[in-house]
Enzyme design. Structure first.
Site, PDB file in Angstrom:
ATOM      1  CG  ASP A   1      -1.799   1.158   1.350  1.00 29.47           C
ATOM      2  OD1 ASP A   1      -2.347   1.549   0.321  1.00 29.47           O
ATOM      3  OD2 ASP A   1      -1.942   1.690   2.459  1.00 29.47           O
TER       4      ASP A   1
ATOM      5  CG  ASP B   1      -1.207   1.620   7.176  1.00 26.13           C
ATOM      6  OD1 ASP B   1      -1.820   1.515   6.094  1.00 26.13           O
ATOM      7  OD2 ASP B   1      -0.958   2.713   7.711  1.00 26.13           O
TER       8      ASP B   1
ATOM      9  CG  ASP C   1      -4.013  -1.928   3.254  1.00 25.91           C
ATOM     10  OD1 ASP C   1      -4.260  -1.713   2.053  1.00 25.91           O
ATOM     11  OD2 ASP C   1      -3.428  -1.114   3.985  1.00 25.91           O
TER      12      ASP C   1
END
Length: 775
Positions: A464, A663, A667
């Site tokens: 990410d 995080d 996700d």
């Protein structure tokens, strides 16, 4: 929260009272255990309950204990270090392998098994020394057997060996019998059969020597193997004690984490009274004081006071973090210089530190898929060894030299002893346990061993952007003037205008102004235009801040500013135009800065052969700007949570081994779907729960460490398995006597036991090398 009220009403009959600690009914009498508090007498069922009450009488007298302490709590559970699927409420032996079960979470209490086995080892050794002198003294010039006579020497051997075989070795026989009953042959099967055969043969030779033919007599009587049985037991105990000590050391990381929290917390009562209460009595809502130098006892919110907190335990960063009212603090971190009043938010097993302890503990108990290979081999290996021992016995008895029975028993017992698969069974769990401890020290928490093994095979990494590659918090980067207004004036007016906005970009502009020493004023007539920007009056001047559409709505020509704004956007920054008194005066730019460690970490991951894909919900332009700076292989921008999971599925369909690092809540699906989920410890709880590995320090360096640790651990396991297989493959034929026809060499049971123990020690020593692994 503790409230000081009237003493909690105790349910009781005329002569019965309720123990305020455990809730049991206690008969009130002058002889009963009792304590007075706040004008009332309390009765206790035991000294332990009375001691706990006296340590914190307010907690129990207030009735809080009725809601917390008397709620049934899960006691200590025990599991097998080799078979973590075995979980029991009491200590005992594993029904599969016979090993002693150990606490699921290591404590400071000494290992009862280690204490017991150490005592049995020394007693066995004390008996083994005179036995060896009696039987082998001639080799070093001490013919003790000739001095006292063979028959008396044999009786002495019996007296010395019997308590060792029947008492000291009792755990071995119990485990061996359990393996037969449970149809799970293991090393204890071989030990029990080998030692039992040696002792029973010697027993018959001592008291019924007449049943043996004259050819089996050696000098004045039939030869015995009392000394072999005792020496074997002693050497096995040596190996077991070394193994238990190694297993204790692998729990040091957990014990170190447990030691980070204080044993007491200073509770503040509503009337302002303060006292030190046991940590287990702290409940959510309690107000606590954290004095300078103290560890924060629980996860909490700061109510009053300011101080700097050393959070290196969580973040790895050496610089203390300033904390004030409204900020959160984490249990186990250290208060540096100020006094804080905090309100407990998460206590007991809910605190971050407790969750970290649980994750490390789970990693110690989990099994890697590679362990299945060792278990499968053992299930065939033990019966095969028994068959080889029987064939060896038959071959020596039928074709061996005289006394053939003696040689037959010696070879069969040697085969059974040397083939004990201790090293094979230890190969995987000892490496996994050591790696989990080493990872915890470096901020890499391994949730399960399977994730560690899969991490070593990963070839594709999805990351990410926000919070993983970047800080996850926008900051002011640029202030450009387009007319006569100074950059300071532009920022002063923009910050005052944005002070009334709750947008993250507005917060970045305000914080950026403060960092530059600008005093941020207030705006009047503030108005937010959805999707465009904000406007208002600051110090009598009309100010507007927003995108190109907003400026055009104000009939302003933006062509002069677009080129400069596009340059900023190409660098991954968000550019906003500022108009002052109806004129386009400047540009302010905000960006989510890339973490300092990101570029070097990506370089190392590329060198390790990983392909890196960025999957972000951010716009294409910003995402590509960040990817270009970092050398990321592929970009997927504007993706939703389900798109990230779809990307994982797509890569799986192409045969890739995928790790996902993230995080946030968005996700979580991809983290769970990937071969290995890597959660940033600074992110959302759901992300941590969905991942197999958690990186406490929240940057890509943790992925490099996890990869290095995984590769080293799997290599270490394979080394252990190789030597264990090689050792057994070589040792069994030697013990069976294949070298005797050519070289006249036959391995004695004592040497077989020594070789077996040394193989286990070598596996342990190799696994413990992981403690020194550079990450």
């Amino acid at each position: 929260m503790i409230q000081v009220t009237e003493p909690h009403p105790r349910e009781q009959s005329s002569d019965q009272a309720k123990d305020p600690v455990c809730g049991m009914s206690v008969t009130m009498s002058p002889e009963a255990r009792q304590a007075d508090y706040d004008g009332e007498t309390f009765y206790f069922c035991s000294d332990k309950c009375q001691t706990r009450f006296e340590a914190d009488p307010i907690y129990y007298a207030s009735g809080t204990a009725s809601d917390h302490s008397m709620t049934p709590k899960a006691g200590t559970q025990y599991t097998c270090p080799m078979h973590p699927e075995i979980v029991r409420d009491e200590p005992g032996a594993c029904p599969i392998c016979g090993m002693a079960l150990e606490p699921m979470v290591p404590s400071d209490e000494p290992s009862e098994e280690l204490t017991d086995f150490t005592r049995r080892m020394w007693i066995s050794a004390a008996a083994a020394v005179p036995l060896v002198i009696l039987t082998m003294g001639e080799l070093v010039g001490l013919p003790v057997r000739d001095w006292i006579g063979h028959r008396l020497a044999t009786y002495i051997e019996f007296v010395l060996a019997t308590p060792i075989v029947l008492w000291a070795a009792k755990p071995f026989f119990v485990r061996g019998w359990a393996s037969i009953v449970n149809r799970s042959p293991n090393m204890w099967t071989l030990i029990a059969i080998g030692v039992g055969a040696a002792y029973l043969y010697s027993l018959v030779a001592t008291f019924l020597p007449g049943v043996f033919p004259d050819e089996y007599r050696m000098g004045a009587g039939v030869g015995t193997y009392f000394e072999a049985a005792v020496v074997i037991i002693t050497l096995i105990f040596v190996g077991q004690v070394l193994e238990l000590r190694a297993r204790e050391r692998t729990g040091n990381a957990i014990r170190a984490l447990l030691d980070l929290t204080p044993k007491t917390a200073r509770r503040i009562l509503p009337d302002g009274t303060e006292y030190d209460a046991p940590l287990e009595n702290i409940v959510e809502g309690d107000r606590l004081r954290v004095r300078p130098g103290d560890a924060v006892p629980v996860d909490a919110k700061v109510i009053d006071g300011t101080s700097s907190i050393d959070e290196s335990m969580i973040t790895g960063e050496p610089m203390p973090v300033e904390k004030g009212p409204g900020d959160t603090v984490t249990g186990g971190t250290i208060n540096k210089n100020g006094s804080l009043v905090i309100e407990a938010a998460r206590v007991g097993a809910d605190t971050m530190l407790s969750q970290i302890v649980e994750m490390v503990s789970n990693a110690r108990r989990s099994r890697a898929p590679i362990q299945g290979l060792a278990d499968q081999v053992s299930s065939y290996f033990v019966p095969t060894v028994v068959v080889v021992a029987i064939l060896s016995f038959a071959a020596w008895l039928g074709f061996g030299p005289e006394p053939a029975l003696v040689f037959a028993i010696a070879s069969a017992v040697s085969v059974l002893i040397i083939a004990c698969p201790c090293a094979l069974g230890l190969a995987t769990p000892i490496s996994i346990t050591t790696a989990a401890g080493r990872g915890a020290q470096a901020g890499v928490l391994i949730k399960d061993a399977e994730a560690l093994e899969r991490m070593a095979k990963v070839d594709t990494l999805i990351v990410d952007k926000t919070g993983t590659l970047t800080e996850g918090k926008p900051t002011l980067t640029d202030v450009n003037a387009l007319d006569d207004e100074s950059e300071e004036t532009i920022l002063t007016l923009a910050a005052a205008l944005e002070k009334g906005s709750e947008h993250p970009l507005a917060e970045a502009i305000v914080e950026g102004a403060k960092e530059r020493g600008i005093k941020v004023g207030n705006a009047e007539n503030f108005e937010a235009v959805t999707g465009k920007g904000v406007s208002g009056t600051v110090s009598g001047r009309a100010v507007a801040l927003g995108n190109t559409a907003m400026m055009r709505d104000m009939s302003l020509d933006t062509s002069a500013a677009e080129e400069a704004a596009d340059v900023l956007r190409s660098e991954g920054k968000t550019a906003m135009l500022v108009a002052i008194d109806g004129k386009l005066s400047g540009i302010v730019a905000v960006a989510d800065p890339i973490k300092e460690t990101t570029a070097e970490a990506i370089k190392e991951l590329h060198e390790a052969g990983l392909r890196i894909i960025m999957a972000t919900g951010d716009n294409e332009r910003t995402a590509r700007a960040v990817a270009q700076r970092l050398g990321i292989d592929e970009v997927r921008a504007g993706v939703l949570p389900e798109d990230k999971k779809a990307l994982v599925d797509e890569l799986h369909a192409n045969g890739k081994k995928v790790a996902m690092a993230g995080d946030g809540v968005n996700d979580a699906p991809a983290l769970a779907a990937a071969d290995v989920g890597l959660a940033m410890g600074t992110g959302a709880d759901v992300a941590v729960e969905s991942a197999g590995i958690t990186l406490l320090r929240g940057d890509l360096n943790g992925i490099v460490k996890a990869r290095t640790l995984a590769v080293a651990t799997i290599r270490n396991i394979r080394q252990n398995l190789f030597w264990a297989f090689a050792y057994n493959t070589l040792g069994v034929p030697l013990a069976a006597g294949v070298l005797y026809p050519v070289f006249g060499l036959l391995m004695s049971p004592m040497f077989a036991a020594a070789a077996m123990s040394l193989s286990s020690v070598s596996v342990i020593a190799n696994a413990l090398r992981l403690r020194r692994l550079r990450l």
